[in-house]
Scaffold this motif. Structure first.
Motif, mmCIF file in Angstrom:
data_model
loop_
_atom_site.group_PDB
_atom_site.id
_atom_site.type_symbol
_atom_site.label_atom_id
_atom_site.label_comp_id
_atom_site.label_asym_id
_atom_site.label_seq_id
_atom_site.Cartn_x
_atom_site.Cartn_y
_atom_site.Cartn_z
ATOM 1 N N ALA A 71 -56.744 48.694 -17.887
ATOM 2 C CA ALA A 71 -55.723 47.951 -17.145
ATOM 3 C C ALA A 71 -54.558 48.897 -16.901
ATOM 4 C CB ALA A 71 -55.259 46.730 -17.938
ATOM 5 N N ILE A 72 -54.176 49.056 -15.654
ATOM 6 C CA ILE A 72 -53.154 50.033 -15.295
ATOM 7 C C ILE A 72 -51.979 49.338 -14.616
ATOM 8 C CG2 ILE A 72 -52.682 52.213 -14.151
ATOM 9 C CD1 ILE A 72 -54.985 52.453 -16.116
ATOM 10 N N VAL A 73 -50.775 49.589 -15.104
ATOM 11 C CA VAL A 73 -49.554 49.057 -14.510
ATOM 12 C C VAL A 73 -48.915 50.150 -13.664
ATOM 13 C CG1 VAL A 73 -47.323 47.997 -14.951
ATOM 14 C CG2 VAL A 73 -49.243 47.546 -16.504
ATOM 15 N N MET A 74 -48.693 49.847 -12.381
ATOM 16 C CA MET A 74 -48.164 50.838 -11.450
ATOM 17 C C MET A 74 -46.925 50.307 -10.747
ATOM 18 S SD MET A 74 -51.853 52.087 -9.852
ATOM 19 C CE MET A 74 -51.343 53.733 -9.370
ATOM 20 N N PRO A 75 -45.918 51.151 -10.503
ATOM 21 C CA PRO A 75 -44.707 50.684 -9.819
ATOM 22 C C PRO A 75 -44.965 50.418 -8.348
ATOM 23 C CG PRO A 75 -44.596 53.054 -10.176
ATOM 24 C CD PRO A 75 -45.823 52.573 -10.890
ATOM 25 N N ASP A 76 -44.138 49.556 -7.767
ATOM 26 C CA ASP A 76 -44.378 49.136 -6.389
ATOM 27 C C ASP A 76 -44.040 50.205 -5.348
ATOM 28 O OD1 ASP A 76 -41.615 49.033 -6.553
ATOM 29 O OD2 ASP A 76 -41.514 46.847 -6.469
ATOM 30 N N ASN A 77 -43.504 51.367 -5.793
ATOM 31 C CA ASN A 77 -43.273 52.463 -4.852
ATOM 32 C C ASN A 77 -44.354 53.537 -4.948
ATOM 33 O OD1 ASN A 77 -42.534 53.454 -7.359
ATOM 34 N ND2 ASN A 77 -40.626 54.412 -6.653
ATOM 35 N N ARG A 121 -42.515 48.781 -15.697
ATOM 36 C CA ARG A 121 -43.844 49.290 -16.055
ATOM 37 C C ARG A 121 -44.140 49.201 -17.543
ATOM 38 N NH1 ARG A 121 -44.424 55.186 -14.157
ATOM 39 N NH2 ARG A 121 -42.419 55.278 -15.217
ATOM 40 N N VAL A 122 -43.227 49.725 -18.337
ATOM 41 C CA VAL A 122 -43.478 49.815 -19.781
ATOM 42 C C VAL A 122 -43.568 48.419 -20.391
ATOM 43 C CG1 VAL A 122 -42.605 50.661 -21.989
ATOM 44 C CG2 VAL A 122 -42.362 52.076 -19.933
ATOM 45 N N GLU A 123 -42.654 47.543 -20.028
ATOM 46 C CA GLU A 123 -42.646 46.179 -20.564
ATOM 47 C C GLU A 123 -43.940 45.451 -20.244
ATOM 48 O OE1 GLU A 123 -39.967 42.056 -20.231
ATOM 49 O OE2 GLU A 123 -39.413 43.845 -19.096
ATOM 50 N N ARG A 124 -44.415 45.577 -18.999
ATOM 51 C CA ARG A 124 -45.656 44.889 -18.608
ATOM 52 C C ARG A 124 -46.853 45.489 -19.343
ATOM 53 N NH1 ARG A 124 -48.780 41.493 -18.241
ATOM 54 N NH2 ARG A 124 -49.803 40.631 -16.400
ATOM 55 N N ALA A 125 -46.879 46.801 -19.494
ATOM 56 C CA ALA A 125 -47.978 47.452 -20.210
ATOM 57 C C ALA A 125 -48.017 47.006 -21.667
ATOM 58 C CB ALA A 125 -47.847 48.965 -20.114
ATOM 59 N N ARG A 170 -54.193 41.555 -25.116
ATOM 60 C CA ARG A 170 -55.610 41.899 -25.130
ATOM 61 C C ARG A 170 -56.059 42.650 -26.383
ATOM 62 N NH1 ARG A 170 -56.791 43.618 -18.793
ATOM 63 N NH2 ARG A 170 -55.723 41.817 -17.876
ATOM 64 N N GLY A 171 -55.105 43.084 -27.178
ATOM 65 C CA GLY A 171 -55.467 43.902 -28.323
ATOM 66 C C GLY A 171 -55.977 45.266 -27.900
ATOM 67 N N ALA A 172 -55.571 45.699 -26.713
ATOM 68 C CA ALA A 172 -56.012 46.980 -26.163
ATOM 69 C C ALA A 172 -55.150 48.114 -26.714
ATOM 70 C CB ALA A 172 -55.933 46.945 -24.638
ATOM 71 N N ALA A 173 -55.576 49.341 -26.450
ATOM 72 C CA ALA A 173 -54.842 50.526 -26.889
ATOM 73 C C ALA A 173 -54.049 51.094 -25.721
ATOM 74 C CB ALA A 173 -55.816 51.579 -27.420
ATOM 75 N N LEU A 174 -52.819 51.482 -25.987
ATOM 76 C CA LEU A 174 -51.953 52.057 -24.956
ATOM 77 C C LEU A 174 -52.113 53.574 -24.916
ATOM 78 C CD1 LEU A 174 -49.627 51.595 -22.887
ATOM 79 C CD2 LEU A 174 -48.035 52.040 -24.790
ATOM 80 N N ILE A 175 -52.296 54.105 -23.711
ATOM 81 C CA ILE A 175 -52.296 55.553 -23.507
ATOM 82 C C ILE A 175 -51.132 55.878 -22.573
ATOM 83 C CG2 ILE A 175 -53.569 57.571 -22.693
ATOM 84 C CD1 ILE A 175 -56.148 56.143 -23.275
ATOM 85 N N PRO A 176 -49.995 56.286 -23.122
ATOM 86 C CA PRO A 176 -48.827 56.569 -22.289
ATOM 87 C C PRO A 176 -49.025 57.841 -21.468
ATOM 88 C CG PRO A 176 -48.379 57.135 -24.563
ATOM 89 C CD PRO A 176 -49.730 56.490 -24.553
ATOM 90 N N ALA A 188 -52.506 51.554 -19.489
ATOM 91 C CA ALA A 188 -51.621 52.671 -19.160
ATOM 92 C C ALA A 188 -50.611 52.202 -18.127
ATOM 93 C CB ALA A 188 -52.407 53.858 -18.624
ATOM 94 N N TYR A 189 -49.488 52.897 -18.054
ATOM 95 C CA TYR A 189 -48.527 52.693 -16.967
ATOM 96 C C TYR A 189 -48.333 54.052 -16.308
ATOM 97 C CZ TYR A 189 -45.326 54.245 -20.687
ATOM 98 O OH TYR A 189 -44.731 54.941 -21.712
ATOM 99 N N SER A 190 -48.242 54.033 -14.974
ATOM 100 C CA SER A 190 -48.270 55.302 -14.271
ATOM 101 C C SER A 190 -47.862 55.145 -12.823
ATOM 102 C CB SER A 190 -49.684 55.897 -14.331
ATOM 103 O OG SER A 190 -49.843 56.960 -13.421
ATOM 104 N N SER A 191 -47.294 56.220 -12.254
ATOM 105 C CA SER A 191 -46.993 56.245 -10.824
ATOM 106 C C SER A 191 -48.193 56.720 -10.014
ATOM 107 C CB SER A 191 -45.795 57.159 -10.552
ATOM 108 O OG SER A 191 -46.070 58.486 -10.972
ATOM 109 N N GLY A 192 -49.319 56.979 -10.672
ATOM 110 C CA GLY A 192 -50.512 57.271 -9.891
ATOM 111 C C GLY A 192 -51.538 58.197 -10.501
ATOM 112 N N ASN A 193 -51.149 59.406 -10.886
ATOM 113 C CA ASN A 193 -52.144 60.368 -11.348
ATOM 114 C C ASN A 193 -52.641 60.074 -12.761
ATOM 115 O OD1 ASN A 193 -52.199 61.809 -8.944
ATOM 116 N ND2 ASN A 193 -50.509 63.131 -9.550
#
Length: 302
Positions: A85-91, A115-119, A126-132, A63-68
């Motif tokens: 695995a969670i991708v979060m912005p540096d702010n 965020r989106v590109e890294r996710a 990894r062959g993982a599933a994305l949950i936007p 997932a990619y997310s600003s937190g919640n």
């Protein structure tokens, strides 16, 4: 677009794992305190529904997310025994990063536009599933269960005020409410410093703001923009938008703590700040994951 049946199905799926939050009286209106969810925000509803329906989750989820949403996916993944695995912005506020790690997720910190590109790269590796965070029918349906609960608890409700950013929450809530009660007004609430949806509704088409422009608001969970999917719901189902200033947002944070005994993050207080402009109705308090230092400053200086 999702349907009422999608929302009702989601309600059945998530019921064992979420808090059925009450309606709390507040001034002339009501609050729907989603800040009381186990991860402190409404996002748990959509993440649980989406992950439960995945057929290819053995290799984990991303997932990619600003937190919640990050915390929600981490919680749901732990529940189902799969890695996250969670991708979060540096702010992102540190309190949200640490909470996500505490739930067992692997966290990657990147620039706000990466965020989106890294996710997507992690999904491919990894062959993982994305949950936007919002651009998915199952996520939207999960958030829509809030609308069902509001109508069940307050059948004569006239107005529901919902914070907006990526638009998943208001898309789901508006679908549930407008399908069952066309006469109920669904009002979106936005920070004036990230009011791209207000601009879009005035223009009749999706208007894009620069990410750095949207990042100015203290409401860190409301710095996204709608997808084509959520915009389709918003443009057809939302009656109006109210924008609020930074001072109005922080005043609402303080008022919720003092008058309602609720801890709300700035993003979670935006609908309450908008509600104060007209009174009445139900305001969705979407989250309570506020940085402790910010809360202390708000309470000291307001």
């Amino acid at each position: 677009m999702i349907s009422l049946d999608d929302v009702r199905s989601a309600a059945t799926v998530i019921a064992p794992h979420v808090v059925r939050t009450p309606l709390l009286p507040y001034g002339p209106g009501w609050l729907k305190p989603e800040s009381l969810q186990p991860i402190g925000a409404f996002k748990l509803r959509g993440a649980l529904n989406a992950l439960a329906r995945l057929e290819n989750r053995e290799r984990g989820v991303v997932a990619y997310s600003s937190g919640n949403h990050a915390q929600a996916v981490a919680f749901a993944a732990r529940l189902h025994g799969v890695p996250a695995a969670i991708v979060m912005p540096d702010n992102t506020p540190a309190v949200k990063i640490e909470a996500t790690k505490a739930l067992g997720a692997e966290v990657f910190i990147v620039g706000i536009t990466e965020r989106v590109e890294r996710a997507e790269a992690l999904v491919a590796e990894r062959g993982a599933a994305l949950i936007p965070p919002f651009d998915h029918p199952d996520v939207i349906a999960g958030q829509g269960t809030i609308g069902l609960e509001i109508l069940e608890d307050l059948p004569d409700v006239g107005t529901v005020v919902v914070p907006m950013s990526g638009g998943g929450l208001i898309s789901g809530v508006a679908t549930a409410i407008k399908t069952l009660r066309q006469d109920v007004r669904v009002i979106g609430a936005e920070p004036a410093l990230a009011a791209d949806i207000a601009d879009s509704l005035r223009a009749g088409e999706l208007v894009h703001w620069d990410p750095d422009e949207r990042a100015r608001t203290v409401a860190d969970a409301l710095r996204d923009e709608p997808s084509e999917l959520t915009w389709e719901h918003i443009s057809k189902l939302v009656d109006d938008v109210i924008t609020v200033t930074e001072d109005e947002i922080l005043t609402a944070v303080a008022d919720l703590a003092r008058r309602a005994r609720l801890v709300a993050e700035p993003s979670g207080a935006v609908a309450v700040a908008a509600q104060a402009k007209f009174g009445g109705g139900v305001a969705v308090v979407s989250g309570g994951n506020i940085d402790p230092e910010l809360l202390s400053d708000v309470l000291t200086n307001s």
